[in-house]
Design an enzyme around this catalytic site. Structure first.
Site, PDB file in Angstrom:
ATOM      1  CB  SER A  28      56.768   7.351  50.321  1.00 25.81           C
ATOM      2  OG  SER A  28      56.156   8.243  49.424  1.00 25.81           O
ATOM      3  CG  ASN A  29      54.923   4.085  45.616  1.00 24.59           C
ATOM      4  OD1 ASN A  29      55.431   3.203  46.300  1.00 24.59           O
ATOM      5  ND2 ASN A  29      53.789   3.925  44.975  1.00 24.59           N
ATOM      6  NE  ARG A  30      63.595   5.671  43.905  1.00 26.06           N
ATOM      7  CZ  ARG A  30      64.470   6.050  44.827  1.00 26.06           C
ATOM      8  NH1 ARG A  30      64.679   7.322  45.082  1.00 26.06           N
ATOM      9  NH2 ARG A  30      65.133   5.156  45.511  1.00 26.06           N
TER      10      ARG A  30
END
Ligand code: C5P
Length: 219
Positions: A28-30
């Site tokens: 995922s991404n932050r």
């Protein structure tokens, strides 16, 4: 005018996407989703009919906004396309550029001390896909750029690459990620508008106001 976006439909993406590796793992991404949710709410306050397509976040659905929750980039793209036609599309989501080539349906068991390879494939670029539509392309397509340096130069290059109408650039060299403040530059082909550093909700109101002025002229 109190409701300058009345009768306008606006589709917004926000939050991260989540790409499954197996039933318990993902990449995922932050992204907190705060800025996208604030923009969705600010557009609804100006009278727009807003659809927010959101990846997993800890935030409540914004008031007065139809919120569709998805996980992966491919599901995000399908939900956005399903929400068209719209007058405006705003891509705020931190979409994962890559996903595992295969999502295993059972938990992957590794041998201790052995590194497993994780083959990745590219995800669709949602902003570019919507910008390049020949049918039902929203009249105003807006992307975001998080940069640490040469913010406006990079934003202008991104305008060309993505084919969108505006890039809203923010300088993430400080503590913007997950924080409550931001400062942005709205870069279009022939103009740059710079905000003060202020709360994400005030930035959202300023952006909604600029959108209201622009749809008057373009849509
Ligand atoms: O290419 P980059 O990720 O820097 O571009 C950021 C902009 O593109 C943001 O508006 C983001 O929401 C959008 N984007 C997208 N789909 C992707 C990657 C980025 O919509 N796969």
């Amino acid at each position: 005018m109190t409701n300058p976006l009345a009768g306008r439909r606006i589709v917004i993406t926000a939050g991260p996407t989540l790409e499954a590796i197996d039933p318990v793992r993902f990449i995922s991404n932050r992204s907190s989703g705060k800025q996208g949710y604030a923009i969705a709410e600010a557009c609804a306050v100006l009278g727009a009919n807003v659809v927010l397509v959101s990846g997993p976040t800890a935030l409540n659905d914004p008031a007065g906004v139809e919120t569709i929750r998805i996980e992966s980039a491919r599901d995000m793209l399908a939900a956005v396309e399903g929400a068209l036609p719209a007058d405006v599309f705003i891509a705020v989501a931190a979409v994962a550029d890559w996903r595992p080539a295969e999502a295993h349906d059972k938990k992957i068991k590794g041998n201790k001390g052995e590194m497993a390879a994780l083959p990745l494939v590219e995800n669709p670029d949602i902003l570019k896909t919507i910008s390049q539509r020949t049918e039902a392309r929203p009249g105003l397509v807006i992307g975001f750029a998080a940069e640490t340096h040469d913010v406006e130069d990079h934003a202008r290059q991104k305008l060309g690459r993505k084919g969108c109408d505006w890039i809203i650039a923010n300088d993430v060299s400080g503590d913007v990620m997950g924080g409550d403040e931001n400062a942005v530059a709205i870069v279009s082909r022939d103009d740059v508008w710079r905000s003060q550093r202020t709360s994400k909700s005030e930035i959202a109101r300023l952006i909604a106001g600029r959108i209201a002025d622009a749809v008057e002229e373009t849509c």
